[in-house]
Structure formats: structure tokens, C-alpha cells
Design an enzyme around this catalytic site. Structure first.
Site, short mmCIF file in Angstrom:
data_model
loop_
_atom_site.label_atom_id
_atom_site.label_comp_id
_atom_site.label_asym_id
_atom_site.label_seq_id
_atom_site.Cartn_x
_atom_site.Cartn_y
_atom_site.Cartn_z
CB THR A 73 60.81 23.82 96.36
OG1 THR A 73 60.23 22.56 96.66
CG2 THR A 73 62.00 24.06 97.26
CB ILE A 126 61.83 24.17 89.48
CG1 ILE A 126 61.42 25.19 90.57
CG2 ILE A 126 60.62 23.70 88.68
CD1 ILE A 126 60.56 24.61 91.68
N GLY A 185 87.51 -0.96 97.12
CA GLY A 185 88.15 0.20 96.49
C GLY A 185 87.61 0.48 95.11
CD GLU A 223 57.38 13.88 93.96
OE1 GLU A 223 56.33 13.59 94.57
OE2 GLU A 223 57.55 13.67 92.76
CB THR A 276 62.91 15.72 103.86
OG1 THR A 276 62.06 16.05 104.98
CG2 THR A 276 63.31 16.99 103.13
#
Length: 433
Positions: free
Chosen positions: A169, A200, A386, A409, A411
């Protein structure tokens, strides 16, 4: 000898008697652990674990209970890299289990690893991601490395608690792998890499990286021939990790950008050969997406368990909220998704172990498990009301940690592209289209 070392020796001894792919199976409902008289069954569908698999699952479950869960909140709050937990996991024999025996590993299959991953992800997916990133970082060497490369880089992961990383990437190229700008130029018997990688995992702690770089500058060159895969030692001059990113979830995982400036890599560190990088990079995902799906199932199971415990204790209108159909149905949906996703990753992993192309099921498993994990974690927060929005309770962390399973890995959208493409190929044969 400490307890962890004894556990590893016991498992090694057990492995000498049976392997996950050939061990005698037992009928559903029969206790596997310690069984010495498992009945012979015909080959076919069987969801019972082998004795060896049960040993590993039990070991991973105990490790998660004693080492991961007690430390998870600390590492989430501080963002520190969980070196103490990683070193204990390495010592226990719960790291790098996919590495073949001839390089010092256990040589376990993808399914074996997935079963362990689910159990450990149950405790903290940030810690599990740090551990599991070694699988992705070393997988290109596993599937495409020559004998010398495997000896050099896989063996060291067994000898010491070292980490590695997968560098594909970039700031401008995530899902669009063909858009990678990092380039490598051949100069004599060496390659010179220049470029930048981003997001990475294990980027700042890795001992070595798999790096995908463009080696054919022609923009018309197809991706299948334009890129080359390299093994790059982290201490190579010119390799500079950036700052640790402060992420929404999985905060103890070390995620960084990596800059490569005139990084010289010898020819012997090329995987397969020039132009084969894209095939290597994509081939690794078929092996690693099932474990990622298993991690997502782990977080979904944890969300279901936490929500169920809370729903039995919390009362509204005079009864535990579990008795209100609105809450019971939420838990039912969480259980449906978790069980379905578990079966998906198991089939994808089984295909990988049996040499069956699993691109279709690996993407289905990864996509479904990521979506299920997010829904389960979100619903768990809703069950807590809550309190679920408060950091004193465990489910808000699960919600933050789950999101990345729809992103890294590949989308959720990329998985659907792969699934639709694979399905059309199946449909053409099945339906005669």
C-alpha cells in the site's frame, strides 16, 4: 523447564504421531483431547477437530485468557507495541506456525492457524494483528521464495521473536495496486528502490519487508508484468520508517509509512524474477485472508459473549434485559452472523490446505466476517446502552477495533468486486452463460 516450553514439547511430540491433514477424525460430540481410540470414519464432511488441533486451540485459549485479555486495555490506552506479549507468544510456540518444519516451524496448515487466530483475536485484535502480520509479511517468501531465501528469512523468525511486514500500500495506491509509484531500477546485479509505502503493519518493528515495486516504467505494461517483489532488510541504508500512526482502533499495532531512498537490494532478494511481483503479492492474499476473517470472527464472538453476560445482569422493567425480545433478537442476529462467518473462513482455509484455488471463498470469508464483526460490535454497544459508550466497559474498544476489518487486506468493496468476478466465471460454467 517452564510451563510454556513443556507445552511446545508436548505439541511437537503429538505432531510426530498425527498431522492435521491426515489425523484420524472422531465423530461429532466425541471428546478429542486425549482420545486414543478415535473411530475410523469415511472421508467426508466433518466438523470435529483433530486431537492436535484441539491441543493448539486449548493452548491459544489459555494464552489469551492469561496473557492477552489482562494486558489489552493497557496497550489500547498507551499505544505501546506489545513486545512482552509477543515474546511470550513466541516462547509458547504460538507464532509463525505456518513456517515449514524444515525451516524450524511447525508447518501447520491454514485452517490450523485460523483456529488459533480466532481464539487470540478474542482477547485483543490489536495484539493479534501484530502477531498475524508476520503471516502476511512472510507469505510471499513462503509461496515464491527459493530455498536460500526461505532458509535465510523464515528460519530467523523461528529462532528469535522477530517481526516482518508486507509493503504494498502507498499514499495514493491502496485498493488500486496497479497505481503503485514505488519503482526499482536495475543497476548491474543490484536493484535500487525509491518510493514510499503507507499503512504498513509492523512497519517500525519489522526485521525485513516484502516490497512491491514497479520495474517496467511503461504505463501501458499490464500489472501482471510491471511489478517485481523484493525482500528488503530493514537495516538497509535508505529505509526510513515514519511516525507511528494514531489509529481509531487496534492501537498497539505498529502502523507506519516507510520511505525508500536509493535502497540497494541484491539480485538474490528478488522473488521468482522480474515482473512476477503482482502475482506473488496477490497470491499471498488467498492464504492470509482466511486468517483475517478468523480474527474478525474472534471479535464478533467476544462481542456476543460480552453482550450476553451484560444482558443477563442488567435489569429493566423488573427483569434481565435478555428476557426482552428486542435484546434477545439482537443476540440471535449476532450468533447467526458469527457462526456463518466461522464456517466461511473454515471452508476457505480448508481449500487452501487441500490445494484448491480459494480466491472466491477467501474473499467471501473476509468480506462477511468483516461486516459481521462490525455489526456485532455495534450491537454489543447498543445492548450495553450508555455504559457501552464508556471506556470502563469492554465493548467500545471492540467497536473501534472492528472497523479495520472492512478496510485492510482488501476493503469490503474490493472483496465484492472479486466475489462478483469469480461468481460470473462460476456461473458461466454452471449455467452455460
Amino acid at each position: 523447564m517452564n510451563t510454556m516450553s513443556k507445552s511446545v514439547l508436548k505439541l511437537n511430540s503429538l505432531r510426530s504421531l498425527s498431522t492435521s491433514s491426515h489425523a484420524k477424525q472422531v465423530a461429532p460430540g466425541v471428546k478429542t483431547s486425549g482420545s486414543s481410540s478415535a473411530p475410523d470414519l469415511p472421508a467426508g464432511l466433518n466438523f470435529t477437530l483433530t486431537a492436535e488441533q484441539q491441543e493448539f486451540v486449548d493452548l491459544a485459549e489459555n494464552f489469551t485468557k492469561n496473557e492477552i485479555i489482562p494486558a489489552a486495555a493497557h496497550y489500547d490506552a498507551t499505544g505501546e507495541y506489545p513486545w512482552p506479549v509477543i515474546k511470550k507468544a513466541h516462547e509458547t510456540g504460538l507464532m509463525n506456525l505456518h513456517i515449514p518444519e524444515q525451516y524450524g516451524g511447525m508447518g501447520l496448515g491454514t485452517l490450523d492457524g485460523c483456529l488459533i487466530t480466532e481464539k487470540m483475536a478474542y482477547g485483543c485484535t490489536g495484539i493479534m494483528t501484530a502477531l498475524e502480520a508476520n503471516g502476511l509479511g512472510s507469505m510471499p517468501v513462503m509461496i515464491a521464495g527459493n530455498e536460500e531465501q526461505k532458509k535465510k528469512y523464515l528460519t530467523r523468525l523461528i529462532e528469535e521473536p522477530l517481526m516482518c511486514a508486507y509493503g504494498v500500500t502507498e499514499p495514493g495506491a491502496g485498493s488500486d495496486v496497479a497505481g503503485i509509484k514505488t519503482k526499482a531500477e536495475k543497476k548491474g546485479n543490484e536493484w535500487v528502490i525509491n518510493g514510499q509505502k503507507m499503512w504498513i503493519t509492523n512497519g517500525g518493528v519489522a526485521n525485513f519487508y516484502f516490497v512491491l515495486a514497479r520495474t517496467n516504467p511503461d504505463p501501458k505494461c499490464p500489472a501482471s508484468k510491471a511489478f517485481t517483489g523484493f525482500i528488503v532488510d530493514a537495516d538497509t541504508p535508505g529505509v526510513t520508517p515514519g511516525r507511528k500512526e494514531k489509529n481509531m482502533g487496534q492501537r498497539c499495532s505498529d502502523t507506519r509509512g516507510i520511505t525508500f531512498e536509493d535502497v540497494v537490494v541484491p539480485e538474490e532478494n528478488v522473488l521468482i524474477g522480474e515482473g512476477a511481483g503482482f502475482k506473488v503479492a496477490m497470491g499471498a492474499f488467498d492464504k492470509t485472508r482466511p486468517p483475517v476473517a478468523a480474527g474478525a470472527v474472534g471479535i464478533s464472538q467476544r462481542a456476543l459473549d460480552e453482550a450476553t453476560k451484560y444482558a443477563t445482569e442488567r435489569k429493566a422493567f423488573g427483569v434481565p434485559i435478555l428476557q426482552h425480545q428486542a435484546v434477545a433478537f439482537m443476540l440471535a442476529d449476532m450468533a447467526i452472523g458469527t457462526e456463518a462467518a466461522r464456517l466461511c473462513y473454515q471452508k476457505a482455509a480448508w481449500q487452501a490446505d487441500n490445494g484448491i484455488r480459494n480466491t472466491y471463498y477467501a474473499s467471501i470469508a473476509k468480506c462477511l466476517a468483516g461486516d459481521v464483526a462490525n455489526k456485532s460490535a455495534t450491537d454489543a454497544v447498543q445492548v450495553f446502552g450508555g455504559n457501552g459508550f464508556n471506556t470502563e466497559y469492554p465493548v467500545e474498544k471492540l467497536m473501534r477495533d472492528a472497523k479495520i476489518y472492512q478496510i485492510y487486506e482488501g476493503t469490503a468493496q474490493i472483496q465484492r468486486i472479486i466475489i462478483s468476478r469469480e461468481w460470473m466465471n462460476i456461473a458461466k460454467q454452471k449455467l452455460g452463460l
